[in-house]
Motif scaffolding. Structure first.
Motif: not given
Length: 57
Positions: A13-29
């Protein structure tokens, strides 16, 4: 509930949230979607472990 499995599911769950936030920050859908999917997978595993524990007792 087995502490090892619980820890792994929470880790997903934490790993997924990290990826989601990183994706939002860098603009990687794609990364954002993969992060959300990992969160769901972790939540499902966590719920399954809770269910197993409930039926054992």
């Amino acid at each position: 509930m087995d502490i090892g499995k619980k820890t792994r599911s929470i880790g997903k769950i934490i790993e997924g949230k990290t990826k989601e936030v990183t994706g939002k920050v860098v603009g990687n859908k794609s990364m954002e979607k993969k992060g959300k999917a990992e969160q769901v997978k972790g939540k499902v595993r966590h719920a399954m472990e809770k269910g197993k524990h409930t039926f054992k007792h």
